[in-house]
Design a protein around this motif. Structure first.
Motif, PDB file in Angstrom:
ATOM      1  N   SER A 111      -4.768   5.458 -27.035  1.00  0.00           N
ATOM      2  CA  SER A 111      -5.574   4.897 -25.939  1.00  0.00           C
ATOM      3  C   SER A 111      -4.699   4.344 -24.816  1.00  0.00           C
ATOM      4  N   LYS A 112      -3.547   3.790 -25.162  1.00  0.00           N
ATOM      5  CA  LYS A 112      -2.716   3.167 -24.113  1.00  0.00           C
ATOM      6  C   LYS A 112      -2.186   4.190 -23.103  1.00  0.00           C
ATOM      7  N   TRP A 113      -2.202   5.473 -23.454  1.00  0.00           N
ATOM      8  CA  TRP A 113      -1.749   6.502 -22.512  1.00  0.00           C
ATOM      9  C   TRP A 113      -2.661   6.558 -21.282  1.00  0.00           C
ATOM     10  N   GLN A 114      -3.811   5.968 -21.374  1.00  0.00           N
ATOM     11  CA  GLN A 114      -4.772   5.992 -20.278  1.00  0.00           C
ATOM     12  C   GLN A 114      -4.536   4.865 -19.253  1.00  0.00           C
ATOM     13  N   ILE A 115      -3.706   3.917 -19.639  1.00  0.00           N
ATOM     14  CA  ILE A 115      -3.495   2.758 -18.758  1.00  0.00           C
ATOM     15  C   ILE A 115      -2.539   3.138 -17.637  1.00  0.00           C
ATOM     16  N   GLY A 116      -3.015   2.998 -16.393  1.00  0.00           N
ATOM     17  CA  GLY A 116      -2.281   3.495 -15.228  1.00  0.00           C
ATOM     18  C   GLY A 116      -0.881   2.927 -15.089  1.00  0.00           C
ATOM     19  N   TRP A 117      -0.704   1.668 -15.452  1.00  0.00           N
ATOM     20  CA  TRP A 117       0.596   1.053 -15.233  1.00  0.00           C
ATOM     21  C   TRP A 117       1.549   1.249 -16.423  1.00  0.00           C
ATOM     22  N   MET A 118       1.198   2.152 -17.311  1.00  0.00           N
ATOM     23  CA  MET A 118       2.143   2.522 -18.375  1.00  0.00           C
ATOM     24  C   MET A 118       2.282   4.046 -18.409  1.00  0.00           C
ATOM     25  N   PRO A 119       2.906   4.619 -17.374  1.00  0.00           N
ATOM     26  CA  PRO A 119       2.928   6.087 -17.241  1.00  0.00           C
ATOM     27  C   PRO A 119       4.018   6.783 -18.058  1.00  0.00           C
ATOM     28  N   LEU A 120       4.729   6.021 -18.889  1.00  0.00           N
ATOM     29  CA  LEU A 120       5.808   6.640 -19.671  1.00  0.00           C
ATOM     30  C   LEU A 120       5.506   6.549 -21.159  1.00  0.00           C
ATOM     31  N   CYS A 121       6.130   7.430 -21.929  1.00  0.00           N
ATOM     32  CA  CYS A 121       6.156   7.235 -23.378  1.00  0.00           C
ATOM     33  C   CYS A 121       7.451   6.487 -23.663  1.00  0.00           C
ATOM     34  N   ALA A 122       7.304   5.239 -24.094  1.00  0.00           N
ATOM     35  CA  ALA A 122       8.492   4.414 -24.313  1.00  0.00           C
ATOM     36  C   ALA A 122       9.309   4.936 -25.495  1.00  0.00           C
ATOM     37  N   LYS A 123       8.622   5.523 -26.448  1.00  0.00           N
ATOM     38  CA  LYS A 123       9.311   6.019 -27.636  1.00  0.00           C
ATOM     39  C   LYS A 123      10.232   7.199 -27.284  1.00  0.00           C
ATOM     40  N   HIS A 124       9.709   8.134 -26.488  1.00  0.00           N
ATOM     41  CA  HIS A 124      10.500   9.319 -26.156  1.00  0.00           C
ATOM     42  C   HIS A 124      11.139   9.254 -24.776  1.00  0.00           C
ATOM     43  N   LYS A 125      10.961   8.121 -24.120  1.00  0.00           N
ATOM     44  CA  LYS A 125      11.573   7.896 -22.811  1.00  0.00           C
ATOM     45  C   LYS A 125      11.325   9.051 -21.848  1.00  0.00           C
ATOM     46  N   ARG A 126      10.052   9.323 -21.617  1.00  0.00           N
ATOM     47  CA  ARG A 126       9.706  10.386 -20.682  1.00  0.00           C
ATOM     48  C   ARG A 126       8.334  10.088 -20.062  1.00  0.00           C
ATOM     49  N   PRO A 127       8.091  10.610 -18.865  1.00  0.00           N
ATOM     50  CA  PRO A 127       6.762  10.409 -18.268  1.00  0.00           C
ATOM     51  C   PRO A 127       5.694  11.147 -19.071  1.00  0.00           C
ATOM     52  N   LEU A 128       4.509  10.569 -19.125  1.00  0.00           N
ATOM     53  CA  LEU A 128       3.390  11.245 -19.777  1.00  0.00           C
ATOM     54  C   LEU A 128       2.956  12.430 -18.928  1.00  0.00           C
ATOM     55  N   HIS A 129       2.298  13.397 -19.552  1.00  0.00           N
ATOM     56  CA  HIS A 129       1.744  14.548 -18.833  1.00  0.00           C
ATOM     57  C   HIS A 129       0.248  14.372 -18.656  1.00  0.00           C
ATOM     58  N   GLU A 130      -0.269  15.003 -17.626  1.00  0.00           N
ATOM     59  CA  GLU A 130      -1.729  15.035 -17.475  1.00  0.00           C
ATOM     60  C   GLU A 130      -2.291  16.124 -18.373  1.00  0.00           C
ATOM     61  N   MET A 131      -3.392  15.805 -19.015  1.00  0.00           N
ATOM     62  CA  MET A 131      -4.029  16.750 -19.929  1.00  0.00           C
ATOM     63  C   MET A 131      -4.560  17.953 -19.151  1.00  0.00           C
ATOM     64  N   THR A 132      -4.355  19.153 -19.708  1.00  0.00           N
ATOM     65  CA  THR A 132      -4.956  20.351 -19.127  1.00  0.00           C
ATOM     66  C   THR A 132      -6.009  20.873 -20.105  1.00  0.00           C
ATOM     67  N   LYS A 133      -6.852  21.768 -19.621  1.00  0.00           N
ATOM     68  CA  LYS A 133      -7.895  22.338 -20.480  1.00  0.00           C
ATOM     69  C   LYS A 133      -7.277  23.064 -21.669  1.00  0.00           C
ATOM     70  N   GLU A 134      -6.172  23.748 -21.384  1.00  0.00           N
ATOM     71  CA  GLU A 134      -5.507  24.541 -22.415  1.00  0.00           C
ATOM     72  C   GLU A 134      -4.965  23.644 -23.542  1.00  0.00           C
ATOM     73  N   ILE A 135      -4.309  22.564 -23.140  1.00  0.00           N
ATOM     74  CA  ILE A 135      -3.746  21.647 -24.137  1.00  0.00           C
ATOM     75  C   ILE A 135      -4.878  20.999 -24.933  1.00  0.00           C
ATOM     76  N   GLU A 136      -5.928  20.615 -24.215  1.00  0.00           N
ATOM     77  CA  GLU A 136      -7.031  19.952 -24.893  1.00  0.00           C
ATOM     78  C   GLU A 136      -7.671  20.880 -25.923  1.00  0.00           C
ATOM     79  N   ARG A 137      -7.774  22.135 -25.545  1.00  0.00           N
ATOM     80  CA  ARG A 137      -8.346  23.126 -26.461  1.00  0.00           C
ATOM     81  C   ARG A 137      -7.477  23.230 -27.719  1.00  0.00           C
ATOM     82  N   GLY A 138      -6.176  23.256 -27.504  1.00  0.00           N
ATOM     83  CA  GLY A 138      -5.242  23.325 -28.626  1.00  0.00           C
ATOM     84  C   GLY A 138      -5.384  22.114 -29.544  1.00  0.00           C
ATOM     85  N   LEU A 139      -5.555  20.955 -28.940  1.00  0.00           N
ATOM     86  CA  LEU A 139      -5.720  19.730 -29.742  1.00  0.00           C
ATOM     87  C   LEU A 139      -7.026  19.786 -30.524  1.00  0.00           C
ATOM     88  N   PHE A 140      -8.072  20.286 -29.858  1.00  0.00           N
ATOM     89  CA  PHE A 140      -9.378  20.389 -30.523  1.00  0.00           C
ATOM     90  C   PHE A 140      -9.289  21.319 -31.731  1.00  0.00           C
TER      91      PHE A 140
END
Ligand SMILES: [Zn+2]
Length: 240
Positions: A111-140
């Motif tokens: 859920s915290k990936w949705q918070i605007g002022w936390m745009p990075l993954c602190a664990k992997h030290k990289r910016p988060l990506h915006e979800m695409t339809k393709e990725i979402e389908r894969g997750l589903f």
């Protein structure tokens, strides 16, 4: 008609991720079909759902959804509960975000990936990506085909390590306040508001909610200067 399988939310799971799980476990071919049937809206934005609506859909008490953060609440669904903290809508991203590396290790979107002022993954030290339809389908489908087409470090003005450090400070503060519901001094939400209000040259903090604009913090391109100022401000405020 109701659902017949009603999973408990997993720790830190996002509402979007929970909806995917709920749809799949109940035999729906997509989340859109599920939301069309239960909410009369195939393009429903999960972040607009209230706890009441979701619990009614699955035919359970709201306590069944305990731990599911960022469900909508308040007047006009303009605030979202994160633990014991209330976060206004404009501090969240409308679009779902994810960390490709986290999703190599786990199925749950946080859920915290949705918070605007936390745009990075602190664990992997990289910016988060915006979800695409393709990725979402894969997750589903549980196939998790994660392409790496999106740029990752484009336009950063500060070294990524430094940005991660600042965000870690924000994240620690968020975790503390969401667990305790209070803190010494100003709340993290108010600090963000005040910084936004200053950087956007608004007349008052109240104007923020009236504008209903999405949170402008980005680490890239045009707004990079604002972002860096924003983070510097936080580094100072929180260290004080
Ligand atoms: Zn990650």
């Amino acid at each position: 008609m109701g659902v017949s399988v009603y999973p408990k939310p997993q720790a830190d799971q996002s509402v979007s991720c929970y909806l995917r799980n709920l749809s799949r476990r109940n035999g729906f071919a997509s989340v859109a079909l599920f939301t069309q049937l239960f909410f009369d809206d195939s393009s429903l934005v999960p972040i607009t759902l209230t706890g009441e609506e979701l619990s009614k859909t699955i035919g359970k008490q709201q306590s069944h959804l305990d731990g599911l953060d960022l469900l909508a609440s308040g007047e006009g669904r303009q605030t979202h509960t994160f633990g014991r903290l209330e976060i206004p809508r404009y501090q969240l991203c409308r679009k779902e975000r994810y960390c490709p590396e986290c999703l190599q290790e786990q199925e749950t979107c946080l859920s915290k990936w949705q918070i605007g002022w936390m745009p990075l993954c602190a664990k992997h030290k990289r910016p988060l990506h915006e979800m695409t339809k393709e990725i979402e389908r894969g997750l589903f489908l549980g196939t998790r085909i994660l392409n790496e087409e999106q740029p990752t470090h484009r336009g950063l003005l500060l070294p990524l390590n430094e940005l991660c450090e600042i965000q870690s400070t924000l994240q620690d503060r968020l975790e503390l306040e969401s667990a305790d519901g209070c803190c010494a001094g100003e709340s993290i939400v108010d600090l963000v508001d005040r910084r936004l209000f200053t950087s956007m040259r608004l007349e008052s903090v109240d104007c923020l909610s009236k504008r209903r604009r999405r949170y402008p913090l980005q680490y890239y391109d045009r707004s990079i200067e604002d972002s860096v100022l924003f983070l510097e401000y936080f580094a100072g405020q929180i260290a004080a």
